[in-house]
Design a protein around this motif. Structure first.
Motif, short mmCIF file in Angstrom:
data_model
loop_
_atom_site.label_atom_id
_atom_site.label_comp_id
_atom_site.label_asym_id
_atom_site.label_seq_id
_atom_site.Cartn_x
_atom_site.Cartn_y
_atom_site.Cartn_z
N TYR A 153 -7.88 -31.21 -22.22
CA TYR A 153 -8.76 -30.04 -22.11
C TYR A 153 -8.91 -29.36 -23.46
N TYR A 198 -5.26 -22.11 -19.90
CA TYR A 198 -6.16 -23.14 -19.35
C TYR A 198 -6.51 -22.81 -17.90
N GLU A 245 0.02 -24.29 -19.66
CA GLU A 245 -1.32 -24.39 -19.07
C GLU A 245 -1.78 -23.06 -18.48
N CYS A 253 -7.15 -19.14 -28.34
CA CYS A 253 -8.07 -19.89 -27.45
C CYS A 253 -9.51 -19.80 -27.95
N ARG A 287 -10.06 -21.64 -16.28
CA ARG A 287 -10.63 -22.43 -15.16
C ARG A 287 -11.01 -21.51 -13.99
N THR A 312 -9.91 -25.48 -24.85
CA THR A 312 -10.22 -24.10 -24.47
C THR A 312 -11.50 -23.59 -25.13
N TYR A 338 -2.54 -24.11 -26.01
CA TYR A 338 -1.87 -25.38 -25.72
C TYR A 338 -0.36 -25.16 -25.74
#
Length: 116
Positions: free
Chosen positions: A58, A18, A15, A46, A22, A60, A12
């Motif tokens: 979101y 993240y 991004e 994470c 993804r 992780t 965090y």
């Protein structure tokens, strides 16, 4: 095709990790793709279990669990875990404390290496 993702950033605050997770998840869903993720530096966090994030934000932990469900192998730099005070019992089931030697092996294995 074999793809290795190397994530460096904290879960965090930015991004980058993240977006790396993804993309790894999206690629893992494609037939014929093999995906591995290595968490190094601040990205080691994470993999911490029990993450609590604001509603609608979101997470992780759940994203990595989804990746594991798609047969993604996830390694975490052991030195980085130690430096952040995260012990093996605190990491997500299905991930594993790993080494730089393992990252080197995975790099040789991969057709593509993507860093975030």
């Amino acid at each position: 095709m074999k793809t290795l993702f190397i994530l460096n950033d904290a879960p965090y605050g930015t991004e980058r990790s993240y977006n790396g997770i993804r993309l790894a998840n999206a690629l893992a869903k494609v037939t014929g793709q093999e995906v591995k993720v290595f968490l190094i530096g601040d990205a080691a966090a994470c993999s911490k279990q029990g993450q609590k994030v604001p509603q609608g934000y979101y997470n992780t932990e759940s994203m990595l669990k989804s990746a594991i469900g798609h047969k993604v192998e996830i390694g975490i730099c052991g030195t980085c875990l130690d430096a952040r005070g995260i012990v093996e019992t605190e990491i997500i089931d299905g991930t594993k404390k790993s080494t730089l030697a393992q990252l080197a092996e995975w790099t040789i294995w991969a057709d593509k290496v993507i860093t975030f």
